[in-house]
Design an enzyme around this catalytic site. Structure first.
Site, PDB file in Angstrom:
ATOM      1  N   LYS A 147       0.820  -1.211   0.000  1.00 12.64           N
ATOM      2  CA  LYS A 147       0.000   0.000   0.000  1.00 12.64           C
ATOM      3  C   LYS A 147       0.858   1.267   0.000  1.00 12.64           C
ATOM      4  O   LYS A 147       0.364   2.349  -0.339  1.00 12.64           O
ATOM      5  CB  LYS A 147      -0.932   0.005   1.213  1.00 12.64           C
ATOM      6  CG  LYS A 147      -1.976  -1.097   1.218  1.00 12.64           C
ATOM      7  CD  LYS A 147      -3.083  -0.846   0.223  1.00 12.64           C
ATOM      8  CE  LYS A 147      -4.214  -1.841   0.386  1.00 12.64           C
ATOM      9  NZ  LYS A 147      -5.351  -1.569  -0.515  1.00 12.64           N
ATOM     10  N   ASP A 197      -9.011  -0.928   5.856  1.00 16.03           N
ATOM     11  CA  ASP A 197      -8.888  -2.143   6.661  1.00 16.03           C
ATOM     12  C   ASP A 197      -7.576  -2.124   7.436  1.00 16.03           C
ATOM     13  O   ASP A 197      -7.325  -3.013   8.240  1.00 16.03           O
ATOM     14  CB  ASP A 197      -8.921  -3.385   5.767  1.00 16.03           C
ATOM     15  CG  ASP A 197     -10.337  -3.753   5.344  1.00 16.03           C
ATOM     16  OD1 ASP A 197     -11.209  -3.819   6.220  1.00 16.03           O
ATOM     17  OD2 ASP A 197     -10.562  -3.968   4.142  1.00 16.03           O
TER      18      ASP A 197
END
Length: 401
Positions: free
Chosen positions: A76, A121
């Site tokens: 990410k 998340d």
């Protein structure tokens, strides 16, 4: 469960898609990110696991280890920062900000009142918080009920303001959008929805760095297994490899939790769809209930098979990678990182499934291990030992290699 995608094509990468995401833009993003101080220098490791390949009855198995990308511990770190930079460049064209200067914090005084927000998340929010801290703008992160306290603390450590809700991931996305409208903040999300595609596109484009590094090795693969989620990672990597390799592209297989099967359901419906299960999964980064419509535009014509796995299969795959062997380096891989391996094991355990997807003794397979132990307590509970212990065994293995 596994389903063949009737819409998958082996042909040249379409111009309609190239106008949205391209190798050229991905390489530009990679160049900008190369000077961000929070990323480790150079490519992440691509490990060959010959013992596991032999066990599975294939020619070669290689794992790209994104836990080494940065201190953030996951892939990410490539998406959120580039999306934030491109957003700021669009929002403030008159300022003539320079991308490297933004990530170096050279314009923080001018951006002190600029606020970004996202649901997560865990890993996307952590990467966005780190990028916002580097740039000098404010960051708000919305967390749903199933995000661990460990992941919350990891995000807050980068200066983000945390908002907790009682619902699931998809509800946190809705809450983040509502807060953005109310406060005139900017959403930096990795999933698209109606009227919101530019930023998710930029996030996916950032993931092209992984594919670029794979291409640089000169290695060719017959099959590439990719994690599901909302579809962003799979779209970013598949589109890059498809554009460069055209009709000679590898077979793409996307894997997701059976209770968060939004991409599998999309393949059945022929359009972006919602999951049919509870969504809650030990694979926290893949516990998404709704497919990103933008990602689906790339996945529908490029992914050959969609499959679902059970949580215990992911845990077993974590343990297998952590253990290593005489010829296989021990690897620290988080719950979501091992979806591809779990799917591969399921397929090779079934002669009929292996035949259906074309996996045999000549197959050369690529997996992307997308994260390390980003929630160390959860990792230790699932694997039965700490990530520190696995890393120590890895160093001992390297010393003998």
């Amino acid at each position: 469960m596994l389903i063949a995608n009737p819409d998958a094509k082996f042909q040249a990468y379409p111009d309609t898609l190239k106008n949205i995401m391209s190798v050229e833009k991905a390489n530009e993003s990679s160049a900008w990110l190369s000077q961000w101080s929070r990323l480790n220098h150079g490519s992440t490791p691509l490990h060959s696991l010959p013992d596991l390949a032999t066990e599975l009855g294939i020619a070669d198995l290689l794992v790209k280890d994104e836990s080494k990308r940065s201190g953030l511990g996951s892939f990410k770190a490539l998406g959120a920062p580039i999306a934030l930079v491109r957003l700021i460049l669009r929002e403030f064209p008159e300022q003539r900000f320079e991308p490297h200067g933004l990530l170096a914090g050279q314009y923080r005084s001018a951006l002190a009142d600029f606020t970004v927000i996202s649901a997560t998340d865990g890993n996307h929010g952590r990467a966005l918080a780190a990028a916002a801290q580097s740039v000098g703008c404010r960051c708000v992160i919305v967390l749903h009920a199933n995000v661990s306290v460990e992941r919350e603390q990891a995000i807050a450590a980068y200066g983000a303001e945390i908002v907790r809700i009682s619902g699931n991931y998809d509800e946190s996305v809705e809450d983040a959008a509502a807060l953005a409208r109310k406060n005139e903040w900017r959403v930096v999300s990795d999933t698209s929805y109606e009227g919101y595609e530019d930023i998710p596109r930029d996030v996916m484009q950032g993931y092209g760095t992984i594919a670029a590094e794979i291409i640089e090795t000169g290695l060719a693969f017959t099959h590439v297994f990719l994690q599901g989620g909302v579809g962003g990672l799979a779209a970013g990597i598949a589109s890059y490899l498809w554009e460069l390799q055209g009709e000679r592209r590898p077979t793409f297989i996307v894997v997701e939790p059976e209770q968060a099967d939004c991409l599998y359901q999309s393949a059945i419906a022929g359009k972006a769809a919602r999951a049919t299960g509870s969504v809650d999964s030990v694979m926290a980064g893949l516990a998404c209930g709704e497919t990103s419509p933008l990602a689906w535009r790339f996945l529908q014509p490029s992914v050959d098979f969609f499959m679902t796995i059970q949580d215990h299969e992911a845990v077993n795959a974590m343990r297998r990678l952590a253990a290593g062997s005489q010829r296989d380096i021990p690897l620290e891989a988080g719950e979501s990182a091992v979806a591809g391996l779990a799917g591969l094991i399921r397929i090779t355990d079934s002669p009929s499934l292996a035949a259906e997807v074309g996996i045999d003794a000549q197959s050369r397979i690529l997996l992307i291990s997308t994260e390390g132990a980003t929630a160390p307590g959860v990792y230790a509970e699932l694997v039965g030992e700490s990530a520190m212990s696995v890393r120590a065994r890895q160093q001992a293995w390297l010393a003998k290699a």
